[in-house]
Design a protein around this motif. Structure first.
Motif, PDB file in Angstrom:
ATOM      1  N   LYS A   2      73.880  51.402  74.037  1.00 33.59           N
ATOM      2  CA  LYS A   2      73.375  52.733  74.408  1.00 33.59           C
ATOM      3  C   LYS A   2      74.229  53.327  75.527  1.00 33.59           C
ATOM      4  O   LYS A   2      74.626  54.491  75.475  1.00 33.59           O
ATOM      5  CB  LYS A   2      71.918  52.635  74.854  1.00 33.59           C
ATOM      6  CG  LYS A   2      71.313  53.956  75.261  1.00 33.59           C
ATOM      7  CD  LYS A   2      69.886  53.773  75.731  1.00 33.59           C
ATOM      8  CE  LYS A   2      69.309  55.078  76.227  1.00 33.59           C
ATOM      9  NZ  LYS A   2      67.955  54.885  76.770  1.00 33.59           N
ATOM     10  N   GLY A  27      77.554  54.549  74.397  1.00 36.47           N
ATOM     11  CA  GLY A  27      77.503  55.668  73.468  1.00 36.47           C
ATOM     12  C   GLY A  27      77.613  55.277  72.007  1.00 36.47           C
ATOM     13  O   GLY A  27      77.780  56.132  71.150  1.00 36.47           O
ATOM     14  N   ASN A  76      72.258  55.865  69.817  1.00 35.39           N
ATOM     15  CA  ASN A  76      71.378  56.752  70.578  1.00 35.39           C
ATOM     16  C   ASN A  76      69.972  56.135  70.615  1.00 35.39           C
ATOM     17  O   ASN A  76      69.736  55.067  70.046  1.00 35.39           O
ATOM     18  CB  ASN A  76      71.382  58.172  69.993  1.00 35.39           C
ATOM     19  CG  ASN A  76      70.888  58.212  68.573  1.00 35.39           C
ATOM     20  OD1 ASN A  76      70.097  57.380  68.152  1.00 35.39           O
ATOM     21  ND2 ASN A  76      71.360  59.192  67.812  1.00 35.39           N
ATOM     22  N   ASP A  77      69.033  56.825  71.277  1.00 34.12           N
ATOM     23  CA  ASP A  77      67.685  56.286  71.449  1.00 34.12           C
ATOM     24  C   ASP A  77      66.982  56.032  70.116  1.00 34.12           C
ATOM     25  O   ASP A  77      66.292  55.019  69.946  1.00 34.12           O
ATOM     26  CB  ASP A  77      66.837  57.233  72.297  1.00 34.12           C
ATOM     27  CG  ASP A  77      67.294  57.252  73.746  1.00 34.12           C
ATOM     28  OD1 ASP A  77      67.790  56.213  74.221  1.00 34.12           O
ATOM     29  OD2 ASP A  77      67.140  58.301  74.405  1.00 34.12           O
ATOM     30  N   HIS A  78      67.156  56.954  69.182  1.00 34.61           N
ATOM     31  CA  HIS A  78      66.488  56.798  67.890  1.00 34.61           C
ATOM     32  C   HIS A  78      67.028  55.582  67.133  1.00 34.61           C
ATOM     33  O   HIS A  78      66.260  54.821  66.526  1.00 34.61           O
ATOM     34  CB  HIS A  78      66.666  58.070  67.045  1.00 34.61           C
ATOM     35  CG  HIS A  78      65.992  57.987  65.713  1.00 34.61           C
ATOM     36  ND1 HIS A  78      64.619  57.957  65.586  1.00 34.61           N
ATOM     37  CD2 HIS A  78      66.502  57.899  64.462  1.00 34.61           C
ATOM     38  CE1 HIS A  78      64.313  57.857  64.297  1.00 34.61           C
ATOM     39  NE2 HIS A  78      65.444  57.828  63.594  1.00 34.61           N
ATOM     40  N   GLN A  79      68.339  55.372  67.172  1.00 41.49           N
ATOM     41  CA  GLN A  79      68.937  54.223  66.489  1.00 41.49           C
ATOM     42  C   GLN A  79      68.465  52.915  67.113  1.00 41.49           C
ATOM     43  O   GLN A  79      68.212  51.936  66.407  1.00 41.49           O
ATOM     44  CB  GLN A  79      70.453  54.313  66.541  1.00 41.49           C
ATOM     45  CG  GLN A  79      71.023  55.423  65.689  1.00 41.49           C
ATOM     46  CD  GLN A  79      72.504  55.637  65.939  1.00 41.49           C
ATOM     47  OE1 GLN A  79      72.979  55.486  67.067  1.00 41.49           O
ATOM     48  NE2 GLN A  79      73.234  55.998  64.880  1.00 41.49           N
TER      49      GLN A  79
END
Length: 92
Positions: free
Chosen positions: A72, A75, A78-81
């Motif tokens: 995270k 990069g 992301n938060d959803h992944q």
């Protein structure tokens, strides 16, 4: 390369925080990574089914969560992944 170069301290400033970077891997890890890249998709899937058992996931939960946080920060995810990965691994 001189005779005394073998005794110098290694420079860690070149290393990144990415655990998947070959500079951060040991010899055996690099060798395993190369072997995994050369595998066919069927072989890779069979290996992952064998490795990703619920017992192994719970045993290595701290390492998995730490790796997800590093991904995270760099990069890569992301938060959803990350949420989806935790849900699929049963870490929620």
């Amino acid at each position: 390369m001189g005779i005394l170069d073998a005794f110098k301290k290694k420079d860690d400033s070149k290393k990144s925080n990415n655990p998947m970077d070959p500079a951060n891997m040991g010899f055996m890890q690099r060798m395993a990574m190369k072997k995994l890249e050369k595998m066919s998709p069927e072989e890779r899937e069979a290996l992952m089914k064998k490795v990703m058992t619920p017992d192994n996931i719970q045993k290595n939960k701290a390492d998995i969560l730490k790796t997800l946080e590093q991904m995270k920060k760099s990069g890569q995810m992301n938060d959803h992944q990350i949420f989806e990965a935790k849900k699929r691994l049963g870490l929620l």
